[in-house]
Write a protein that holds these residues in place. Structure first.
Motif, PDB file in Angstrom:
ATOM      1  N   THR A 268      13.127  -0.590   3.418  1.00  0.00           N
ATOM      2  CA  THR A 268      13.178  -0.691   4.880  1.00  0.00           C
ATOM      3  C   THR A 268      11.871  -0.236   5.507  1.00  0.00           C
ATOM      4  O   THR A 268      11.383  -0.861   6.461  1.00  0.00           O
ATOM      5  N   LEU A 269      11.285   0.818   4.971  1.00  0.00           N
ATOM      6  CA  LEU A 269       9.994   1.276   5.504  1.00  0.00           C
ATOM      7  C   LEU A 269       8.893   0.264   5.196  1.00  0.00           C
ATOM      8  O   LEU A 269       7.994   0.049   6.018  1.00  0.00           O
ATOM      9  N   ALA A 270       8.942  -0.352   4.019  1.00  0.00           N
ATOM     10  CA  ALA A 270       7.956  -1.397   3.713  1.00  0.00           C
ATOM     11  C   ALA A 270       8.120  -2.565   4.677  1.00  0.00           C
ATOM     12  O   ALA A 270       7.124  -3.113   5.184  1.00  0.00           O
ATOM     13  N   ALA A 271       9.354  -2.948   4.954  1.00  0.00           N
ATOM     14  CA  ALA A 271       9.593  -4.039   5.906  1.00  0.00           C
ATOM     15  C   ALA A 271       9.124  -3.658   7.305  1.00  0.00           C
ATOM     16  O   ALA A 271       8.640  -4.518   8.065  1.00  0.00           O
ATOM     17  N   PHE A 272       9.244  -2.385   7.648  1.00  0.00           N
ATOM     18  CA  PHE A 272       8.751  -1.905   8.946  1.00  0.00           C
ATOM     19  C   PHE A 272       7.240  -2.106   9.041  1.00  0.00           C
ATOM     20  O   PHE A 272       6.722  -2.593  10.051  1.00  0.00           O
ATOM     21  N   THR A 273       6.531  -1.774   7.975  1.00  0.00           N
ATOM     22  CA  THR A 273       5.083  -1.992   7.965  1.00  0.00           C
ATOM     23  C   THR A 273       4.755  -3.474   8.122  1.00  0.00           C
ATOM     24  O   THR A 273       3.840  -3.846   8.873  1.00  0.00           O
ATOM     25  N   ILE A 274       5.505  -4.346   7.431  1.00  0.00           N
ATOM     26  CA  ILE A 274       5.256  -5.788   7.516  1.00  0.00           C
ATOM     27  C   ILE A 274       5.495  -6.291   8.937  1.00  0.00           C
ATOM     28  O   ILE A 274       4.671  -7.021   9.516  1.00  0.00           O
ATOM     29  N   GLU A 275       6.627  -5.908   9.535  1.00  0.00           N
ATOM     30  CA  GLU A 275       6.951  -6.390  10.878  1.00  0.00           C
ATOM     31  C   GLU A 275       5.968  -5.838  11.913  1.00  0.00           C
ATOM     32  O   GLU A 275       5.570  -6.544  12.845  1.00  0.00           O
ATOM     33  N   ALA A 276       5.573  -4.580  11.764  1.00  0.00           N
ATOM     34  CA  ALA A 276       4.598  -3.987  12.684  1.00  0.00           C
ATOM     35  C   ALA A 276       3.265  -4.717  12.588  1.00  0.00           C
ATOM     36  O   ALA A 276       2.586  -4.967  13.596  1.00  0.00           O
ATOM     37  N   THR A 277       2.873  -5.079  11.372  1.00  0.00           N
ATOM     38  CA  THR A 277       1.618  -5.801  11.168  1.00  0.00           C
ATOM     39  C   THR A 277       1.700  -7.195  11.765  1.00  0.00           C
ATOM     40  O   THR A 277       0.781  -7.651  12.465  1.00  0.00           O
ATOM     41  N   ALA A 278       2.795  -7.884  11.513  1.00  0.00           N
ATOM     42  CA  ALA A 278       2.961  -9.235  12.050  1.00  0.00           C
ATOM     43  C   ALA A 278       2.976  -9.235  13.571  1.00  0.00           C
ATOM     44  O   ALA A 278       2.512 -10.193  14.213  1.00  0.00           O
ATOM     45  N   ALA A 279       3.481  -8.159  14.170  1.00  0.00           N
ATOM     46  CA  ALA A 279       3.542  -8.067  15.634  1.00  0.00           C
ATOM     47  C   ALA A 279       2.156  -8.069  16.270  1.00  0.00           C
ATOM     48  O   ALA A 279       2.013  -8.347  17.469  1.00  0.00           O
ATOM     49  N   ALA A 280       1.130  -7.788  15.475  1.00  0.00           N
ATOM     50  CA  ALA A 280      -0.240  -7.836  15.993  1.00  0.00           C
ATOM     51  C   ALA A 280      -0.586  -9.213  16.532  1.00  0.00           C
ATOM     52  O   ALA A 280      -1.414  -9.353  17.445  1.00  0.00           O
ATOM     53  N   LEU A 281       0.041 -10.251  15.987  1.00  0.00           N
ATOM     54  CA  LEU A 281      -0.276 -11.621  16.409  1.00  0.00           C
ATOM     55  C   LEU A 281       0.148 -11.894  17.852  1.00  0.00           C
ATOM     56  O   LEU A 281      -0.327 -12.855  18.457  1.00  0.00           O
ATOM     57  N   ASN A 282       1.013 -11.036  18.394  1.00  0.00           N
ATOM     58  CA  ASN A 282       1.410 -11.193  19.801  1.00  0.00           C
ATOM     59  C   ASN A 282       0.273 -10.847  20.756  1.00  0.00           C
ATOM     60  O   ASN A 282       0.373 -11.119  21.956  1.00  0.00           O
ATOM     61  N   HIS A 283      -0.793 -10.242  20.230  1.00  0.00           N
ATOM     62  CA  HIS A 283      -1.844  -9.716  21.100  1.00  0.00           C
ATOM     63  C   HIS A 283      -3.202 -10.360  20.862  1.00  0.00           C
ATOM     64  O   HIS A 283      -4.228  -9.831  21.307  1.00  0.00           O
ATOM     65  N   VAL A 284      -3.233 -11.487  20.136  1.00  0.00           N
ATOM     66  CA  VAL A 284      -4.500 -12.193  19.916  1.00  0.00           C
ATOM     67  C   VAL A 284      -4.310 -13.662  20.245  1.00  0.00           C
ATOM     68  O   VAL A 284      -3.192 -14.177  20.259  1.00  0.00           O
ATOM     69  N   ASN A 285      -5.425 -14.351  20.493  1.00  0.00           N
ATOM     70  CA  ASN A 285      -5.397 -15.764  20.861  1.00  0.00           C
ATOM     71  C   ASN A 285      -5.890 -16.608  19.689  1.00  0.00           C
ATOM     72  O   ASN A 285      -7.090 -16.721  19.469  1.00  0.00           O
ATOM     73  N   GLY A 286      -4.972 -17.147  18.952  1.00  0.00           N
ATOM     74  CA  GLY A 286      -5.354 -17.973  17.808  1.00  0.00           C
ATOM     75  C   GLY A 286      -4.859 -17.360  16.523  1.00  0.00           C
ATOM     76  O   GLY A 286      -5.087 -16.189  16.257  1.00  0.00           O
ATOM     77  N   LEU A 287      -4.161 -18.151  15.721  1.00  0.00           N
ATOM     78  CA  LEU A 287      -3.577 -17.648  14.483  1.00  0.00           C
ATOM     79  C   LEU A 287      -4.584 -17.740  13.346  1.00  0.00           C
ATOM     80  O   LEU A 287      -5.036 -18.846  13.011  1.00  0.00           O
ATOM     81  N   PRO A 288      -4.930 -16.612  12.739  1.00  0.00           N
ATOM     82  CA  PRO A 288      -5.849 -16.676  11.602  1.00  0.00           C
ATOM     83  C   PRO A 288      -5.141 -17.264  10.389  1.00  0.00           C
ATOM     84  O   PRO A 288      -3.980 -16.958  10.123  1.00  0.00           O
ATOM     85  N   SER A 289      -5.840 -18.096   9.648  1.00  0.00           N
ATOM     86  CA  SER A 289      -5.263 -18.654   8.425  1.00  0.00           C
ATOM     87  C   SER A 289      -5.539 -17.752   7.236  1.00  0.00           C
ATOM     88  O   SER A 289      -4.999 -17.969   6.149  1.00  0.00           O
ATOM     89  N   ARG A 290      -6.384 -16.736   7.446  1.00  0.00           N
ATOM     90  CA  ARG A 290      -6.751 -15.838   6.349  1.00  0.00           C
ATOM     91  C   ARG A 290      -6.736 -14.394   6.833  1.00  0.00           C
ATOM     92  O   ARG A 290      -7.242 -14.089   7.914  1.00  0.00           O
ATOM     93  N   TRP A 291      -6.150 -13.525   6.023  1.00  0.00           N
ATOM     94  CA  TRP A 291      -6.149 -12.079   6.269  1.00  0.00           C
ATOM     95  C   TRP A 291      -6.827 -11.415   5.078  1.00  0.00           C
ATOM     96  O   TRP A 291      -6.471 -11.688   3.920  1.00  0.00           O
TER      97      TRP A 291
END
Length: 370
Positions: A268-291
């Motif tokens: 659950t904590l690992a999933a929390f890190t994943i969801e928190a990281t993915a939420a960063a996309l709500n604050h940028v303009n344009g989806l990166p194809s590479r991380w």
């Protein structure tokens, strides 16, 4: 008439991150702008006694704001010892090093209260090393109203020059942060939320381990969707960047996992890190194809796979472009030390929220020989 190119100098950077899993030391050659040549890097352990006291202080914000001369001296001496061990390990001559960037150990970071504290005595370090030192990188940014973090974005931009954009550089240390590099040269950065700190603390309590090796414990568990939803309800995720976090920001909320078993709690904590990281996309303009991923979290194969699946994007360790992800932040503070000496900005309004590009750092020249 063309201006002469800035000199390329050798600098050493030193930092211990919020996870306190060691003191990272790295060497680069750079002009503090677009030229970066990475050199060796290594991690050295804190003395156990110093690490224990740091954990106690970091867990007590009142103590973290008090006089800590003895602890600051011990932290500084530990970092100096790490620099000497690094120079010996890689046979680096003192006279070849122009500058040392010593970040120090962050023990409390509360920029909204105008406060950030990194333990490091620059004068003591320069005397002990016999080298010019820059420290106290974040204070000027915070004093001007900035978040004082993250401070790696300009270095990320330098080492990713020439790569296809938009591109996201993710650091999974104790706390996670991202640098979004836009197609038109934009640089946006902010802390995403938890990375390794909550998982490390959880497995330490439950199993006496320093971390979840490879994400094996999380891989054996099931995510509790209700607990995850409550964790993601923290208002931090809705704040517009720039924004930054203290290591312990989510600790009270993370008590939710205490009712779970070891495997399910880690999952659950690992999933929390994943969801928190993915939420960063709500604050940028344009989806990166590479991380590109830096920090110890890139070794957690469970989280790396889960992030790629969650994002539908290529998620790779920073080693894919020839850099050592264990020491990117140490390299960064070598780079920022060079920028500090040239009077160049260390942060931007789009990375820390400061009102203007901010210079920073305090210079401590090596004592002159008698």
């Amino acid at each position: 008439m063309k201006a002469a190119p800035s000199p390329v100098l050798t600098a050493i950077g030193v930092i211990s991150g919020t996870s306190m899993d060691g003191i990272d030391v790295a060497l680069i050659r750079s002009d503090g702008e677009t030229r970066v040549e990475p050199g060796p890097g290594a991690t050295f352990p804190y003395p156990d006694a110093v690490k224990r006291v740091l954990h106690d202080v970091i867990g007590n914000p009142g103590a973290a704001q008090g006089p800590l001369d003895d602890l600051q001296g011990a932290v500084t001496d530990s970092h100096v010892a790490a620099v000497f061990a690094f120079m010996k390990k890689f046979n680096i001559a003192r006279e070849s090093v122009a500058l040392v960037g010593l970040h120090g150990q962050t023990i409390l970071h509360r920029p909204r209260q105008g406060f950030t504290r990194q333990l490091c005595d620059g004068a003591r370090a320069s005397r002990a090393l016999g080298l010019d030192v820059v420290n106290d990188f974040r204070a000027a940014d915070v004093a001007a109203g900035g978040e004082g973090a993250p401070f790696v974005p300009l270095y990320h931009a330098a080492i990713c020059a020439g790569l296809e954009r938009p591109l996201m550089v993710l650091n999974w240390g104790g706390v996670g942060n991202v640098t979004w590099l836009g197609a038109d040269g934009e640089i946006v950065a902010f802390d995403t939320g938890p990375a390794n700190a909550l998982i490390d603390d959880f497995v330490a309590r439950r199993r006496g381990l320093s971390h979840d090796e490879g994400g094996a414990l999380a891989a054996a568990g099931r995510v509790d969707a209700g607990v995850l939803a409550r964790l993601m309800s923290d208002p931090y995720f809705d704040l517009a960047p720039p924004k930054s976090l203290d290591r312990n920001h989510f600790h009270a909320l993370a008590r939710e996992v205490e009712k779970l078993g070891d495997e399910d709690g880690a999952a659950t904590l690992a999933a929390f890190t994943i969801e928190a990281t993915a939420a960063a996309l709500n604050h940028v303009n344009g989806l990166p194809s590479r991380w590109l991923v830096c920090g110890g979290g890139r070794r957690n194969l469970t989280m790396m796979r889960a992030l790629g699946d969650r994002l539908g994007a290529r998620v790779e360790p920073i080693e894919a472009i020839g850099y050592d992800g264990d020491v990117i932040e140490a390299q960064c503070f070598a780079y920022l030390a060079l920028r500090s000496r040239r009077g160049l900005p260390l942060s931007l309004p789009t990375t820390t929220g400061a009102p203007r590009p901010m210079q920073g750092g305090v210079f401590w020249p090596a004592p002159k020989a008698a």
